[in-house]
Write a protein that holds these residues in place. Sequence first.
Motif, PDB file in Angstrom:
ATOM      1  N   PHE A 242      -3.377  -7.908 -17.110  1.00 44.92           N
ATOM      2  CA  PHE A 242      -3.685  -8.869 -16.048  1.00 44.92           C
ATOM      3  C   PHE A 242      -4.631  -9.953 -16.566  1.00 44.92           C
ATOM      4  CE2 PHE A 242      -6.256 -10.504 -12.612  1.00 44.92           C
ATOM      5  CZ  PHE A 242      -5.323 -10.776 -11.621  1.00 44.92           C
ATOM      6  N   ALA A 243      -5.694  -9.538 -17.244  1.00 46.31           N
ATOM      7  CA  ALA A 243      -6.651 -10.506 -17.775  1.00 46.31           C
ATOM      8  C   ALA A 243      -5.990 -11.451 -18.768  1.00 46.31           C
ATOM      9  CB  ALA A 243      -7.824  -9.774 -18.435  1.00 46.31           C
ATOM     10  N   ARG A 244      -5.115 -10.917 -19.605  1.00 44.41           N
ATOM     11  CA  ARG A 244      -4.397 -11.748 -20.564  1.00 44.41           C
ATOM     12  C   ARG A 244      -3.513 -12.753 -19.837  1.00 44.41           C
ATOM     13  NH1 ARG A 244      -5.174 -13.742 -25.170  1.00 44.41           N
ATOM     14  NH2 ARG A 244      -5.737 -11.700 -26.031  1.00 44.41           N
ATOM     15  N   GLY A 245      -2.886 -12.330 -18.747  1.00 45.58           N
ATOM     16  CA  GLY A 245      -2.057 -13.247 -17.967  1.00 45.58           C
ATOM     17  C   GLY A 245      -2.867 -14.373 -17.368  1.00 45.58           C
ATOM     18  N   VAL A 246      -4.021 -14.049 -16.782  1.00 43.99           N
ATOM     19  CA  VAL A 246      -4.880 -15.085 -16.208  1.00 43.99           C
ATOM     20  C   VAL A 246      -5.354 -16.048 -17.292  1.00 43.99           C
ATOM     21  CG1 VAL A 246      -7.066 -15.527 -15.019  1.00 43.99           C
ATOM     22  CG2 VAL A 246      -5.621 -13.627 -14.289  1.00 43.99           C
ATOM     23  N   ALA A 247      -5.736 -15.508 -18.446  1.00 48.39           N
ATOM     24  CA  ALA A 247      -6.204 -16.351 -19.547  1.00 48.39           C
ATOM     25  C   ALA A 247      -5.086 -17.253 -20.067  1.00 48.39           C
ATOM     26  CB  ALA A 247      -6.743 -15.478 -20.678  1.00 48.39           C
ATOM     27  N   PHE A 248      -3.867 -16.723 -20.095  1.00 52.69           N
ATOM     28  CA  PHE A 248      -2.746 -17.511 -20.597  1.00 52.69           C
ATOM     29  C   PHE A 248      -2.468 -18.717 -19.702  1.00 52.69           C
ATOM     30  CE2 PHE A 248       1.837 -18.438 -20.549  1.00 52.69           C
ATOM     31  CZ  PHE A 248       2.037 -18.778 -21.881  1.00 52.69           C
ATOM     32  N   PHE A 249      -2.553 -18.518 -18.384  1.00 55.25           N
ATOM     33  CA  PHE A 249      -2.225 -19.595 -17.457  1.00 55.25           C
ATOM     34  C   PHE A 249      -3.396 -20.533 -17.185  1.00 55.25           C
ATOM     35  CE2 PHE A 249       1.130 -16.550 -16.176  1.00 55.25           C
ATOM     36  CZ  PHE A 249       2.229 -17.395 -16.248  1.00 55.25           C
ATOM     37  N   THR A 250      -4.628 -20.042 -17.271  1.00 53.06           N
ATOM     38  CA  THR A 250      -5.770 -20.859 -16.846  1.00 53.06           C
ATOM     39  C   THR A 250      -6.881 -20.954 -17.881  1.00 53.06           C
ATOM     40  OG1 THR A 250      -6.933 -18.994 -15.803  1.00 53.06           O
ATOM     41  CG2 THR A 250      -5.338 -20.187 -14.455  1.00 53.06           C
ATOM     42  N   GLY A 251      -6.726 -20.325 -19.033  1.00 56.12           N
ATOM     43  CA  GLY A 251      -7.801 -20.287 -20.017  1.00 56.12           C
ATOM     44  C   GLY A 251      -8.041 -21.616 -20.714  1.00 56.12           C
ATOM     45  N   PRO A 252      -9.125 -21.681 -21.483  1.00 52.59           N
ATOM     46  CA  PRO A 252      -9.495 -22.935 -22.151  1.00 52.59           C
ATOM     47  C   PRO A 252      -8.628 -23.265 -23.357  1.00 52.59           C
ATOM     48  CG  PRO A 252     -11.017 -21.194 -22.760  1.00 52.59           C
ATOM     49  CD  PRO A 252     -10.107 -20.614 -21.719  1.00 52.59           C
ATOM     50  N   ASP A 253      -7.909 -22.272 -23.895  1.00 48.83           N
ATOM     51  CA  ASP A 253      -7.067 -22.520 -25.062  1.00 48.83           C
ATOM     52  C   ASP A 253      -5.719 -23.088 -24.610  1.00 48.83           C
ATOM     53  OD1 ASP A 253      -9.062 -21.404 -26.686  1.00 48.83           O
ATOM     54  OD2 ASP A 253      -8.287 -19.372 -26.309  1.00 48.83           O
ATOM     55  N   PRO A 254      -5.389 -24.308 -25.009  1.00 43.95           N
ATOM     56  CA  PRO A 254      -4.173 -24.956 -24.506  1.00 43.95           C
ATOM     57  C   PRO A 254      -2.899 -24.307 -25.042  1.00 43.95           C
ATOM     58  CG  PRO A 254      -5.191 -26.307 -26.211  1.00 43.95           C
ATOM     59  CD  PRO A 254      -6.141 -25.172 -25.948  1.00 43.95           C
ATOM     60  N   ASN A 255      -1.864 -24.335 -24.227  1.00 48.29           N
ATOM     61  CA  ASN A 255      -0.520 -23.922 -24.612  1.00 48.29           C
ATOM     62  C   ASN A 255       0.453 -24.724 -23.753  1.00 48.29           C
ATOM     63  OD1 ASN A 255       0.139 -22.397 -22.084  1.00 48.29           O
ATOM     64  ND2 ASN A 255      -1.528 -21.070 -22.784  1.00 48.29           N
ATOM     65  N   PRO A 256       1.746 -24.670 -24.010  1.00 47.20           N
ATOM     66  CA  PRO A 256       2.691 -25.482 -23.220  1.00 47.20           C
ATOM     67  C   PRO A 256       2.592 -25.252 -21.717  1.00 47.20           C
ATOM     68  CG  PRO A 256       3.775 -24.616 -25.168  1.00 47.20           C
ATOM     69  CD  PRO A 256       2.422 -23.980 -25.128  1.00 47.20           C
ATOM     70  N   VAL A 257       2.347 -24.022 -21.309  1.00 42.35           N
ATOM     71  CA  VAL A 257       2.269 -23.731 -19.878  1.00 42.35           C
ATOM     72  C   VAL A 257       1.024 -24.361 -19.255  1.00 42.35           C
ATOM     73  CG1 VAL A 257       2.067 -21.901 -18.156  1.00 42.35           C
ATOM     74  CG2 VAL A 257       3.583 -21.593 -20.113  1.00 42.35           C
ATOM     75  N   THR A 258      -0.132 -24.236 -19.900  1.00 39.30           N
ATOM     76  CA  THR A 258      -1.348 -24.829 -19.343  1.00 39.30           C
ATOM     77  C   THR A 258      -1.261 -26.350 -19.313  1.00 39.30           C
ATOM     78  OG1 THR A 258      -2.426 -24.767 -21.521  1.00 39.30           O
ATOM     79  CG2 THR A 258      -2.807 -22.901 -20.052  1.00 39.30           C
ATOM     80  N   ARG A 259      -0.616 -26.923 -20.326  1.00 32.41           N
ATOM     81  CA  ARG A 259      -0.460 -28.384 -20.316  1.00 32.41           C
ATOM     82  C   ARG A 259       0.425 -28.831 -19.165  1.00 32.41           C
ATOM     83  NH1 ARG A 259      -1.121 -27.828 -26.109  1.00 32.41           N
ATOM     84  NH2 ARG A 259       1.057 -27.205 -26.384  1.00 32.41           N
ATOM     85  N   TRP A 260       1.517 -28.085 -18.907  1.00 35.49           N
ATOM     86  CA  TRP A 260       2.393 -28.438 -17.779  1.00 35.49           C
ATOM     87  C   TRP A 260       1.670 -28.216 -16.463  1.00 35.49           C
ATOM     88  CZ3 TRP A 260       4.641 -26.424 -13.399  1.00 35.49           C
ATOM     89  CH2 TRP A 260       5.721 -27.146 -12.881  1.00 35.49           C
ATOM     90  N   ARG A 261       0.891 -27.146 -16.388  1.00 33.62           N
ATOM     91  CA  ARG A 261       0.126 -26.862 -15.173  1.00 33.62           C
ATOM     92  C   ARG A 261      -0.874 -27.971 -14.872  1.00 33.62           C
ATOM     93  NH1 ARG A 261      -4.937 -24.428 -14.625  1.00 33.62           N
ATOM     94  NH2 ARG A 261      -5.297 -23.417 -12.591  1.00 33.62           N
ATOM     95  N   GLN A 262      -1.546 -28.473 -15.897  1.00 32.99           N
ATOM     96  CA  GLN A 262      -2.519 -29.544 -15.694  1.00 32.99           C
ATOM     97  C   GLN A 262      -1.841 -30.853 -15.304  1.00 32.99           C
ATOM     98  OE1 GLN A 262      -4.621 -29.528 -19.407  1.00 32.99           O
ATOM     99  NE2 GLN A 262      -5.747 -27.631 -18.943  1.00 32.99           N
ATOM    100  N   ALA A 263      -0.612 -31.050 -15.780  1.00 30.13           N
ATOM    101  CA  ALA A 263       0.117 -32.270 -15.440  1.00 30.13           C
ATOM    102  C   ALA A 263       0.726 -32.205 -14.037  1.00 30.13           C
ATOM    103  CB  ALA A 263       1.224 -32.526 -16.468  1.00 30.13           C
ATOM    104  N   HIS A 264       1.049 -31.002 -13.576  1.00 29.94           N
ATOM    105  CA  HIS A 264       1.693 -30.832 -12.264  1.00 29.94           C
ATOM    106  C   HIS A 264       0.998 -29.716 -11.482  1.00 29.94           C
ATOM    107  CE1 HIS A 264       4.975 -33.283 -13.948  1.00 29.94           C
ATOM    108  NE2 HIS A 264       4.921 -32.479 -15.003  1.00 29.94           N
ATOM    109  N   PRO A 265      -0.272 -29.865 -11.158  1.00 30.89           N
ATOM    110  CA  PRO A 265      -1.029 -28.763 -10.557  1.00 30.89           C
ATOM    111  C   PRO A 265      -0.531 -28.332  -9.182  1.00 30.89           C
ATOM    112  CG  PRO A 265      -2.290 -30.798 -10.478  1.00 30.89           C
ATOM    113  CD  PRO A 265      -1.095 -31.072 -11.337  1.00 30.89           C
ATOM    114  N   VAL A 266      -0.120 -29.297  -8.356  1.00 31.41           N
ATOM    115  CA  VAL A 266       0.311 -28.942  -6.999  1.00 31.41           C
ATOM    116  C   VAL A 266       1.667 -28.242  -7.032  1.00 31.41           C
ATOM    117  CG1 VAL A 266       0.896 -29.871  -4.723  1.00 31.41           C
ATOM    118  CG2 VAL A 266      -1.021 -30.832  -6.005  1.00 31.41           C
ATOM    119  N   VAL A 267       2.562 -28.725  -7.870  1.00 31.48           N
ATOM    120  CA  VAL A 267       3.870 -28.071  -8.011  1.00 31.48           C
ATOM    121  C   VAL A 267       3.690 -26.657  -8.559  1.00 31.48           C
ATOM    122  CG1 VAL A 267       6.116 -28.157  -9.181  1.00 31.48           C
ATOM    123  CG2 VAL A 267       5.068 -30.264  -8.321  1.00 31.48           C
TER     124      VAL A 267
END
Length: 425
Positions: A242-267
Amino acid sequence: MIRSRLHARRARRTAIIIAVSVLGGLAGAGFARLSDGAMKAHAALYAAAKWPTLLLLPLGFALAAWVTRRYAPESAGSGIPQVIAAAEARWHGRWGGQRVTLRTAAWKVVLAAWLYVCGASIGREGPSVQVVAGIVRSLTRGLKGGPGRRALILAGGAAGVAAAFNTPIAGVVFAVEELAKGFEKRTHTTVILVVVVAGFTSYAVQGDYAYFGLGSGEVTLTASWLLAPLIGVVGGLAGGLFARGVAFFTGPDPNPVTRWRQAHPVVFAGLCGLVAAVVAVASGGLTFGAGYDEAKSLLQDHPGRGFAFAVWKFLANLAAAVCGAPGGIFSPSLATGAGIGAAFARAGFAIAGRDAVVLGMSAYLSGVVQAPLTSAVILMEMTREPGLVGPLMLAALTARWASGWIMPEPLYHLLSRSWRPKPQG
């Protein structure tokens, strides 16, 4: 003369801290009642109109994410990483951000209550840490001498845990183990003072109650000791995932998913809400809210779906935790752990019964936050099972060890990196 003035100044300072602590305790108790009322409102809506109410999850998540980004970006998520960052980092300018302020606290309460109305699987304990820390820090600004900024922030955060769970000892332990990772003697004193006063105020409002009720039978210590390391490994691995999942989606280390999330936060938030709605349908409506009722049912020897419930609650809490709006993970983690423990009780370990459920709660929570002492003490205070002290500690420590295989850095401290001020120059 000078000594008497110093004593008078010290007395005024202490009186102010006590008064602010009372307000913090009242705020924690009020937030708890508001959250309970919001969950009851959702239950009434769901009973009256099931499918339209399910639409509140994607729409409500999207709206909460938009409001959070627009008006209170530092109220997002649990709030504990913000408190850690505020306590550790030097501030620039008057505030150095809104991580622990009255404004952020107010938005935190409003948005968390809204998400409860929508049926989000979130906890109020993490938000309570940020809310009470904001109150204590804001209303003690300008005090000369005595405890410093860091001590007051840590004390307020600890009082938030104490008020939310009605567990003052766990509040002190949480401050030492998780918020501060060790700090000076003066901070210890301030933490204890603020937690005791805020906890007493919360007690006066809510009364003397065990969070999940009193035990119903004699503790089977032999079975509990034997099960503790096994449940600890399973709960720790699940909590680490669970912690790894939260870190993957919202953590400070960028990845393709976090970049897309930051570009489309409401979606992204709307998609998280859609996942939560699908999980709610699949679970038969068991994943709404904090999970208090479901965990209490499992503790009272009504095992329900056991492992299946744990899986659905895991997914619902993960969706809410990464959507970008306010919401904690403590209470849903306890519910998920209760499902894990109930699965053990049903898989040939029925002799452990309620004890297996309690051990599962402690193990999974320890796996998520990697704070074994806090996890064990919270369960001891909430369930009032003094006979389980040893097995609880063993399960929590084993879970912390197992979780480290998957998540080397504790979740809250990893997420706090996103809330620290950027280096100047």
